[in-house]
Design an enzyme around this catalytic site. Structure first.
Site, PDB file in Angstrom:
ATOM      1  N   HIS B 122       0.844  -1.031   0.071  1.00 44.53           N
ATOM      2  CA  HIS B 122      -0.004  -0.226   0.052  1.00 44.53           C
ATOM      3  C   HIS B 122       1.058   1.268  -0.017  1.00 44.53           C
ATOM      4  O   HIS B 122       1.982   1.171   0.678  1.00 44.53           O
ATOM      5  CB  HIS B 122      -0.888  -0.125   1.295  1.00 44.53           C
ATOM      6  N   GLN B 203      -4.749  -5.303   6.860  1.00 40.08           N
ATOM      7  CA  GLN B 203      -5.584  -6.280   6.132  1.00 40.08           C
ATOM      8  C   GLN B 203      -5.521  -7.617   7.169  1.00 40.08           C
ATOM      9  O   GLN B 203      -6.289  -8.519   6.490  1.00 40.08           O
ATOM     10  CB  GLN B 203      -5.326  -6.497   4.930  1.00 40.08           C
ATOM     11  N   LYS B 226     -10.569  -0.664  10.311  1.00 35.32           N
ATOM     12  CA  LYS B 226     -10.745  -1.837   9.466  1.00 35.32           C
ATOM     13  C   LYS B 226     -11.306  -3.184  10.315  1.00 35.32           C
ATOM     14  O   LYS B 226     -11.214  -4.306   9.730  1.00 35.32           O
ATOM     15  CB  LYS B 226      -9.357  -2.102   8.633  1.00 35.32           C
ATOM     16  N   CYS B 366      -4.775   2.568  -3.810  1.00 36.80           N
ATOM     17  CA  CYS B 366      -3.519   2.974  -3.168  1.00 36.80           C
ATOM     18  C   CYS B 366      -2.365   2.123  -3.638  1.00 36.80           C
ATOM     19  O   CYS B 366      -1.456   1.986  -2.412  1.00 36.80           O
ATOM     20  CB  CYS B 366      -3.721   3.534  -1.751  1.00 36.80           C
TER      21      CYS B 366
HETATM   22  C1  PLP Z   1      -2.386  -2.937   3.304  1.00 34.77           C
HETATM   23  C2  PLP Z   1      -2.839  -1.531   3.851  1.00 34.77           C
HETATM   24  N1  PLP Z   1      -2.028  -1.098   4.355  1.00 34.77           N
HETATM   25  C3  PLP Z   1      -2.029   0.497   4.819  1.00 34.77           C
HETATM   26  C4  PLP Z   1      -3.456   0.918   4.860  1.00 34.77           C
HETATM   27  C5  PLP Z   1      -3.755   2.350   5.324  1.00 34.77           C
HETATM   28  O1  PLP Z   1      -4.553   2.280   6.456  1.00 34.77           O
HETATM   29  P1  PLP Z   1      -5.217   3.748   7.040  1.00 34.77           P
HETATM   30  O2  PLP Z   1      -5.842   4.354   5.757  1.00 34.77           O
HETATM   31  O3  PLP Z   1      -6.125   3.307   7.875  1.00 34.77           O
HETATM   32  O4  PLP Z   1      -3.959   4.503   7.702  1.00 34.77           O
HETATM   33  C6  PLP Z   1      -4.463   0.279   4.459  1.00 34.77           C
HETATM   34  C7  PLP Z   1      -5.874   0.651   4.175  1.00 34.77           C
HETATM   35  O5  PLP Z   1      -6.268   1.442   3.287  1.00 34.77           O
HETATM   36  C8  PLP Z   1      -4.121  -1.163   3.696  1.00 34.77           C
HETATM   37  O6  PLP Z   1      -5.158  -1.878   2.988  1.00 34.77           O
END
Ligand code: PLP
Lengths: 137, 408
Positions: B122, B203, B226, B366
């Site tokens: 991500h 995740q 999440k 992302c």
């Molecule tokens: C694998 C992964 N890492 C990081 C994130 C970032 O999460 P957050 O937006 O809650 O900081 C997400 C969520 O979008 C994700 O799916």
């Protein structure tokens, strides 16, 4: 479903799937990329200017039906217009998408995109080409 | 088998009707919905316990501080950390990863050092390391996927053995492909090669029993939202022996021991990592989210996600205009399916499904490096959770058939 009928009308699909404006110009005067980083719509707009007049307009790129059809319709509309006229059309189109009361006739095919104003998540797609044009003329 | 009807009943938002249709919420990888228990806990906090934490000697401040520390204990138990000093509250996984990049990363990663990532990361687990690499003259190396779209462990082994690796930052599970990475092996290999390991658990925390002691990872990052919890509360786990190696991130109130005009000393962990008034209601809501998840059981959750994934995959492979990304089966995978409908842009697919009340995500999720690697600008993503069932998958598959009606 009636909402989708507006969004994916015959005429929008025609511009999306078979646009004669989807091509590269031979010697474009201006070339400008526009993209929506969030959804991935990505177009490059090409203009051939003759003095103040947009003699030809085309685009290449990829994206959703709305962004691509909107770009194609805009190209149709601005050919033969001078910068001032084109900017006025851009303003009109943006107003239409933002649900303002405008006289739609001048917008040609692009007036069918009025339905997009009921899909807030798609407004950016419809505006991409017009915002890109606004930047360069 | 989960009692889906009973679970559904706990989620008020699932009774709403987008465009007059029954809501089918398949965007759980972006954020899950919240059960009444969590919603009410947040309200309860403000009705009964609200005051600033740590600062004041009055009755309410004690209750507020207790709520906050109870949350820390709950998280500690939930991920089996040795000590609650290792549990740092942040806003989300993104902040937790940035935290380590800006503190431990800038302090310990230097010129010529290597940071290993996977191509499926991500952006939240890429950009912070690009920042460190740029500032410190370090190098980023990416490990890619094998033919079944799973992490290529052989490539990882080669990369780690090339030397100079200071940090391995990998996701536990992918938010696009659903693949679960072999983090046990990755952590073991990394440590044997002298590298520290940060796991992005965004995740995996909703659907896998996480035991940080057993994993042995150095840092673990996740978001509350999440996993049924409120937005704006996240967790950073820092292994006990590294607590002194990690400098404070933000500074100011709450995180100090003594402040003089020109210098200060810091409070012990975890307070030295938490400057300013924290998200106490978020932390308190998170306790109820943890209780809810544990009530169902993480093994049951993953099993349920895999059953739905397998069911959906079996339907989707039958449709010749659907292109699937990711492994062919539901094994060792969370409830996430990425796909495209041939000749239809994902954004259009999502809009058309939305008219049927089906919420999916479209875009690059992302994960632009992964998209480029897969050779697509974007995908549609359906992601399942505890309140989803097979009849919803059927409706979703029917919806996809409708999509084709609009596009010749
Ligand atoms: C694998 C992964 N890492 C990081 C994130 C970032 O999460 P957050 O937006 O809650 O900081 C997400 C969520 O979008 C994700 O799916």
């Amino acid at each position: 479903m009636s909402d989708l009928n507006q969004l994916y009308s015959e005429i929008i699909m025609e511009h999306y799937e078979n646009s004669p404006n989807r091509r590269e110009l031979e010697n474009p005067t201006i070339k400008e990329r526009g993209h929506n980083p969030l959804c991935g719509d990505d177009i490059t707009l090409e203009l051939k200017m003759n003095g103040d007049v947009i003699e030809d307009a085309s685009f290449v790129g990829h994206g959703c039906a709305i962004s691509q059809a909107s770009t194609s319709m805009m190209c149709d509309l601005i050919k033969g217009k001078n910068k001032k006229e084109a900017l006025k059309l851009v303003e009109k189109f943006i107003d239409m998408i933002h649900k303002k009361d405008v006289d739609l006739d001048e917008l040609g095919d692009a007036q069918v995109l009025q339905g997009v104003s009921d899909f807030p998540a798609r407004v950016k797609c419809a505006l991409l080409a017009w915002k890109t044009l606004e930047k360069i003329i | 088998m989960l009692d889906i009807l009973k679970i559904k009943d706990d989620f008020p938002i699932l009774k709403t009707s987008p465009h007059g249709k029954k809501l089918i919420y398949f965007d759980n990888a972006a954020t899950t919905q919240k059960p009444t228990q969590v919603v009410e806990a947040v309200a309860d906090y403000y009705k009964k316990y609200n005051a600033n934490v740590y600062r004041s000697p009055h009755y309410l401040s004690t209750l507020s501080t207790e709520s906050y520390e109870e949350a820390r204990e709950a998280v500690k138990r939930f991920i089996n950390a040795k000590t609650s000093e290792s549990i740092v509250f942040t806003r989300n996984a993104t902040e937790s990863i940035n935290f380590i990049a800006y503190t431990w990363g800038l302090k310990h990663i230097g010129e010529g050092d290597v940071i290993v990532l996977t191509i499926a990361e991500h952006h939240s687990n890429i950009l912070p390391w690009q920042m460190v690499a740029e500032k410190k003259g370090a190098k980023l190396k990416y490990v890619h996927l094998d033919e079944d779209s799973r992490l290529d462990l052989d490539e990882f082994k080669r990369t780690i053995s090339e030397g100079h690796v200071k940090l391995v930052a990998v996701q536990h599970a992918s938010n696009v492909l659903g693949i679960i990475n072999p983090v046990d092996e990755i952590i073991d290999l990394s440590h044997r090669n002298g590298a520290k390991v940060l796991i992005d658990g965004a995740q995996s925390i909703p659907n896998m029993k996480i035991d940080v002691e057993k994993l042995g990872c150095d840092f673990y990052a996740f978001s509350g939202h999440k996993m049924l919890g409120p937005m704006g509360i996240g967790v950073l786990y820092i292994k006990e022996d590294l607590l002194d190696d990690v400098p404070p991130f933000l500074s100011g109130g709450e995180m100090i021991d003594e402040v003089f005009e020109d210098h200060s000393t810091f409070a012990p962990s975890p307070l030295k990592f938490e400057a300013g008034t924290p998200n106490v209601e978020g932390a308190y809501g998170l306790i109820k989210a943890i209780e809810y998840i544990e009530g169902i059981g993480l093994d049951n959750i993953l099993k349920h996600e895999q059953e739905l994934t397998e069911y959906a995959l079996s339907k989707l492979v039958e449709i010749d205009y659907v292109k699937l990304y990711g492994p062919k089966n539901a094994e060792n995978r969370t409830g996430i399916i990425s796909f495209n409908v041939l000749n239809v842009h994902p954004h259009d697919v999502a809009t058309i499904l939305d008219q049927d009340g089906i919420a999916v995500r479209s875009g690059h999720h992302c994960c632009q490096p992964l998209m480029r690697y897969l050779g697509v600008p974007a995908t549609v993503r359906a992601s399942f959770y505890i309140y989803n069932d097979k009849s919803e998958v059927d409706a979703f598959v029917d919806g996809l058939k409708d999509v084709r009606k609009w596009f010749r």
